[in-house]
Write an enzyme that holds these catalytic residues in place. Sequence first.
Site, PDB file in Angstrom:
ATOM      1  N   GLU A 280      39.043  43.889  50.129  1.00  0.00           N
ATOM      2  CA  GLU A 280      38.615  43.830  48.733  1.00  0.00           C
ATOM      3  C   GLU A 280      37.331  44.630  48.536  1.00  0.00           C
ATOM      4  O   GLU A 280      37.167  45.326  47.520  1.00  0.00           O
ATOM      5  CB  GLU A 280      38.394  42.368  48.337  1.00  0.00           C
ATOM      6  N   GLU A 283      38.115  48.166  48.355  1.00  0.00           N
ATOM      7  CA  GLU A 283      38.769  48.435  47.068  1.00  0.00           C
ATOM      8  C   GLU A 283      37.708  48.576  45.973  1.00  0.00           C
ATOM      9  O   GLU A 283      37.803  49.464  45.108  1.00  0.00           O
ATOM     10  CB  GLU A 283      39.737  47.302  46.734  1.00  0.00           C
ATOM     11  N   GLU A 362      51.343  29.327  45.372  1.00  0.00           N
ATOM     12  CA  GLU A 362      51.127  30.689  45.850  1.00  0.00           C
ATOM     13  C   GLU A 362      52.024  31.025  47.035  1.00  0.00           C
ATOM     14  O   GLU A 362      52.586  32.129  47.109  1.00  0.00           O
ATOM     15  CB  GLU A 362      49.660  30.862  46.252  1.00  0.00           C
TER      16      GLU A 362
END
Length: 596
Positions: A280, A283, A362
């Site tokens: 992340e 990113e 999830e």
Amino acid sequence: MEMVTVYIDGVEVKVPSDYTVLKAARKAGIKIPTLCYLKDVNQIGACRVCLVEIERARGLQASCVYPVSEGLKVHTRTAKVLSARKQVVELLLSNHPQECLTCSRSTNCELQTLAKDLGITDIPFVGEKNTYEVDLSSPSIVRDASKCILCRRCVSVCTQIQQVGVLGLINRGFDTTVGPPFKHGVGEVNCTNCGQCINVCPVGALKEVDHTERVWEALADPDKHVIVQTAPAVRAALGEEFGLPMGTPVTGRMVASLRRLGFDKVFDTNFTADLTIIEEGHEVIERLTTGGKLPVITSCSPGWVKFCEHFFPDLLENLSSAKSPQQMFGALAKSYYPETEKIDPKSVYSVSVMPCTAKKFECQRPEMEQAGTPDVDAVLTTRELGAMIRQAGIDFVNLPDEKADAPMGIGTGAADIFGATGGVMEAAIRTVYEVISGQPLPSLELAPVRGLEGVKEATLDVPNFGEVRVAVAHGLANAAKLMRVVQEGKKQYHFIEVMACPGGCVGGGGQPLVTSADRIALEEDYQAVRVKAIYAEDRGKTLRKSHENPAISEVYEKYLGKPLGEKSHHLLHTKYVARSKYNVPIPEQEKAESVK
């Protein structure tokens, strides 16, 4: 604030003029029983359990909503008051299933405790009882309206704190119940599976979908290699299930108990929390330096992701594509781990222990599987793990401290703080700052994003880049408030962290239950108490930055290649879908219109 003097059972007490009689009584050390009351959330005087007698007032009054005034004289223990309270609870019991021995809330039921405290030994009112089919439509939450006492606490938290609003009063009179509109099941509407309704239900009308039996079966199967991962927030709360003080870190005893339950390997979600920061974080760096979609919004919280899919589909492109730590771990558990250990991937049964009921949703998302095989096979809440430990007769409190197994059991302090609101942001900054600037972060502890304020902001001056503006929100009502600011362009951020649950994962829907009485008795918010344990874990670690985790360096070197590379993109990243209010993906031809 103006102060007034009131007299409660003859005790003089000075309190602010905006207090209720209930709050004033608590300050005087006088306990008035409650049921529908929930501190700072639900104060509606509906259950009538908190009745008191007030001089010069007609009839008995609900103390949770009656305001104080100068010279007010209150009596909380008269024969009239005690008789009325007892009759109220007897009437509630007359329409309540007598399943205490098998109920999920047995010994921790607020109605059961009240009955005992009021000396109720039989139920004089006998008549018709409401019966309803148990709602099993959700992968996370079971709703049994037969046990509902109409306290409306779940309605308040769903509407006010989470701003989802799928629960409300249905029908009238004796047929009144609580549930989604038009007789829909919880799994058929835009429920986010956060489980906050479970946390506030005083009885067993709401509970998590139980995965313990499937885990017991897997542990008993000689052909299965059963592994388990434990989330950061679990270690800050599991001890409460065994009478330890709130906020006691129990990492070592948790690991030891899981080994004694029979798991083949005990790993730590902290490993993939660090991995999440790397993926992340890179990113974020890529979008910051190449003009990508900003702000980047975290995607670790499945309750938040589903909320975004329903209510803010135009912001889905802003969500990080990185999977949550649970799902990253699951993906590697069925690929990297069996390859490293030279075992059959098909034999691996992957279990996670989470503070979160939304994790049960999830793990069964179609995006979270490989060739039809789910990355995570079962999700246990903190409460469910506690139940399994008790079933096995393990003396949790007196267990020795043990360490998790390699290679997926090593985590840094940055991973520990994932369990607190602001923790993911702080962990990410520790890495992003150093990767961009090539310099050490002046202070590892980012104070502006800590604490339980609903929305927090910070601006960092990052060498070789400039200002980075970040924001943090916890609780979905606060998330919605922040997202509207983003939509309207009122503020510009680079990076945003959102956690669905108040306080972050420490306040998750699968954590040990805290009764209304306990919430009142605590000097500070129970979430804040658990957060202290999370930060203590971080401070006690030698390694406190995700990019310094040697196990993470090894997994890239031996298996993944590089952050955001082809293999890591395939295993560790995903996408999300816009959903209608009835919990179904919006067809492609309607999606463009829905996000305008």
